[in-house]
Design an enzyme around this catalytic site. Structure first.
Site, PDB file in Angstrom:
ATOM      1  N   HIS A 159      -6.544   4.932   2.825  1.00  0.00           N
ATOM      2  CA  HIS A 159      -5.769   3.749   2.429  1.00  0.00           C
ATOM      3  C   HIS A 159      -6.342   2.491   3.071  1.00  0.00           C
ATOM      4  CE1 HIS A 159      -2.151   1.327   1.515  1.00  0.00           C
ATOM      5  NE2 HIS A 159      -2.365   0.802   2.714  1.00  0.00           N
ATOM      6  N   GLU A 160      -6.615   2.556   4.369  1.00  0.00           N
ATOM      7  CA  GLU A 160      -7.171   1.386   5.049  1.00  0.00           C
ATOM      8  C   GLU A 160      -8.582   1.082   4.540  1.00  0.00           C
ATOM      9  OE1 GLU A 160      -5.275  -0.459   6.623  1.00  0.00           O
ATOM     10  OE2 GLU A 160      -3.631   0.970   6.758  1.00  0.00           O
TER      11      GLU A 160
END
Length: 230
Positions: free
Chosen positions: A100-101
């Site tokens: 996600h990051e």
């Protein structure tokens, strides 16, 4: 005597309660899937580095940061920072958060407009959100309406930020799920756990937006006479 405005309960409290529920859900889901190891046995740091390199983002550094779920991507320094439970652990939860990051880094590289807009207004929002409640309270108590409305306008910036955050975070999660599955980093069974973690995290942003909108509406109605006290 303590007085709690019923209008506040109607407009602001639901978002705050939803936020508490979302926080509990994301912590519980993360804890559950932190105990499920991925088949490839890659830590969050290894997954982030692998995905970044595959996308040609060799200049983005991956670093460890302290705190629980303090993971974030800093577009100013092009650094992806992962908490110890993500950076060091080869779990399904770590894979989802790390990817996600990395999705934010990919957004930054691609010039994703909502991310650019959110980054641009961060300084204004940080200043306005801390000052706004005080201005509204002082303006309301002193019947200095102009000052109170300045506070409301400043607080509206925080609402805009919360709304812009929604597409930014949902898009990063979408990218994360696709990259993990297409790259064979997680199996189809493990992908379900990744989705559970990221979907739970998504509710925290929804709750923040609802809470901010409700509070803004309360301030507006308070100043326009929509909230009456006997």
């Amino acid at each position: 005597m303590f007085y709690l405005d019923p209008l506040y309960l109607i407009l602001a409290l639901p978002g705050l309660l939803l936020g508490l529920w979302a926080q509990m859900r994301v912590k519980g889901t993360f804890k559950k899937y932190s105990q499920v190891r991925t088949t490839r046995n890659l830590t969050g740091a290894e997954i982030a580095r692998h995905l970044l390199d595959n996308q040609g983002l060799h200049d983005v550094r991956v670093e460890e940061t302290q705190g629980f779920l303090s993971d974030h991507y800093d577009p100013r320094t092009r650094v992806l920072r992962l908490s110890p439970d993500v950076y060091r652990v080869p779990s399904v939860a770590a894979a989802g958060v790390a990817a996600h990051e990395m999705g934010h880094a990919l957004q930054h590289s691609a010039g994703y407009a909502p991310l650019q807009l959110r980054s641009a207004i961060v300084p204004v929002v940080q200043f306005g959100s801390s000052l706004a409640p005080m201005l509204i309270l002082i303006g309301f108590l002193l019947r200095f309406t102009t000052l109170a409305w300045i506070g409301v306008i400043l607080f509206a910036g925080a609402v805009v930020f919360a709304l812009i955050t929604l597409p930014v975070e949902f898009d990063a999660s979408r990218r994360a799920k696709a990259l993990l599955s297409q790259g064979g980093i997680v199996s189809p069974e493990e992908a379900g756990g990744v989705s559970a973690v990221l979907n739970a995290a998504g509710w925290t942003y929804v709750a923040a937006a609802i809470a901010a909108i409700g509070q803004l509406l309360y301030y507006v109605l308070l100043l326009t006479g929509g909230s009456r006290r006997d």
